[in-house]
Design an enzyme around this catalytic site. Structure first.
Site, mmCIF file in Angstrom:
data_model
loop_
_atom_site.group_PDB
_atom_site.id
_atom_site.type_symbol
_atom_site.label_atom_id
_atom_site.label_comp_id
_atom_site.label_asym_id
_atom_site.label_seq_id
_atom_site.Cartn_x
_atom_site.Cartn_y
_atom_site.Cartn_z
ATOM 1 C CB ALA A 19 -14.320 -19.139 48.608
ATOM 2 C CB CYS A 20 -19.008 -20.456 51.578
ATOM 3 S SG CYS A 20 -18.458 -22.171 51.714
ATOM 4 N N GLY A 21 -20.026 -17.884 50.816
ATOM 5 C CA GLY A 21 -20.389 -16.516 51.153
ATOM 6 C C GLY A 21 -21.113 -16.499 52.475
#
Length: 412
Positions: A19-21
């Protein structure tokens, strides 16, 4: 290692997941300020924990920002180089990743200029993007492309009248895709160093193999007070689905997301199949110049971005396109209004869902928004302040806002 490794032993590059931001800040009144750019960068820095790095702790998996074209800044800088810019909207800026080797770079530049002229546009000039190489890691420097900006003035429409800005955006898209295809087929860009993060009359993208705190140190112009925008969309990457490279950092030309598109292989295959029957009154004969629509070698987000870009430039508004590609779970929802259900049912016959856990932020320089996947597996929270700024991110607390400054807040 600068490119995705081959499948070997138990390793398969298709299994790169995490997961990224992502987030954005926008002034809802459309006021362009440097403060918005600063706040966007602060959001990015506060999402540092969502990114990643390799054995070189100073080389990130990728970070970037998308802002509106800072007209005042470029007017001043281009005047130093000996050419003048017209009014905003009458010119576009292409952010270019080019080969470091001089002869290869000149060949790429020549191809882009020739194609721009063939499409009826005028190349005003080139500008080396000021960079501070010491601000980034050793591995990032070793694979860093040569980064230039090209300034292109719009021409006349097919009937001799001035182009509208939307027509100009389509022409810039055609120029970029033609250059992509021609250079990819050449033998001098064998490492794939030619890439165009953005080519638009509305927005510009600064990105790369960076950690969040490095972005304004590396791209020094982001710290200039004349770098103004009413919106700033940011992303901190944790190599989802693909190996980290300069080209695959977010944001892409219209979207960035926190998650992954699990159905991407089928989506890409269907888009390739459709090319033989695609037609567009707005593109006309230019449509055949841009195939394949999905650029080979892209990540899941890059492929989705390619689809969003085509459908938007072909005449649909951006929120319409996002609802087509990432529909709600509508078929079993008995509470959904009939007109909304009819919208989803109709578009299901045109386009299969791009599905997977992803919160997606999107913009074309006019619209700015965000949506969730149909299962809501990646969250996004927003806040509107008393100064009429909207802040959205993949988590809360990305900017320090006092309680009395909050008009309202919620989650998608």
């Amino acid at each position: 290692m600068s490119y995705p490794p081959e499948k070997q032993g138990l390793y398969d590059p298709r299994h790169e997941h995490d997961a990224c931001g992502m987030g954005f800040v926008v002034n809802l009144d459309g006021h362009k300020t440097h403060e918005i750019v600063q706040k966007g960068i602060q959001i990015l820095i506060n999402l540092t924990h969502r990114g990643a790095c390799g054995c070189d702790p100073e080389t990130g998996d990728g970070a970037g920002v998308l802002i509106q074209i800072p007209h005042e800044f470029f007017v001043r800088e281009c005047a130093k180089l000996g050419f003048a810019l017209p009014e905003p909207g009458l010119y576009g800026v292409g952010m270019m990743f080019l080969p470091v080797e001089n002869a290869q770079r000149l060949l790429c530049e020549g191809i882009v200029e020739r194609i721009a002229r063939e499409e009826g546009l005028t190349v005003l000039g080139w500008r080396d993007t000021p960079l501070h190489g010491d601000a980034i890691g050793r591995q990032a420097r070793a694979t860093q492309p040569y980064i230039e900006q090209i300034f292109i003035q719009k021409g006349e429409g097919a009937d001799g009248r001035p182009m509208t800005q939307d027509e100009f955006e389509r022409k810039l898209y055609v120029v970029r895709r033609r250059a992509d295809i021609e250079i990819a087929a050449s033998d001098f860009d064998d490492k794939g160093f030619f890439y165009v993060p953005s080519m638009s009359s509305r927005v510009i993208i600064y990105k790369g193999l960076l950690l969040a705190p490095q972005i304004s140190d590396f791209y020094t112009e982001l710290a200039d007070p004349l770098a103004k925008s009413s919106l700033c969309m940011v992303h901190q990457r944790f190599s989802t689905n693909t190996f980290p490279t300069w080209q695959l950092a977010h944001p892409y030309r219209m979207i960035c997301h926190n998650g992954e598109i699990n159905t991407v292989r089928g989506n890409v295959n269907w888009m390739n199949v459709r090319e033989s029957v695609l037609k567009s009154d707005l593109f006309g004969e230019d449509l055949s110049k841009i195939f394949p629509v999905i650029r080979p070698g892209g990540s899941d987000t890059a492929c989705l971005d390619n689809a969003v870009e085509l459908l938007t430039l072909a005449g649909r508004e951006l929120p319409h396109v996002m609802a087509m590609l990432i529909p709600e779970a509508w078929d079993a929802d008995t509470t959904m209004p009939d007109d909304k259900r009819a919208f989803y049912e109709y578009h299901a016959s045109l386009m299969e869902p791009w599905d997977g856990p992803a919160a997606v932020a999107f913009t074309d320089g006019k619209w700015l928004g965000a949506t969730l996947d149909r299962n809501g597996l990646r969250p996004a929270r927003y806040m509107v302040t008393t100064s009429n700024e909207l802040i959205l991110a993949s988590e809360t607390g990305v900017l320090p806002i006092k309680p009395e400054e909050v008009q309202y807040k919620g989650r998608l």
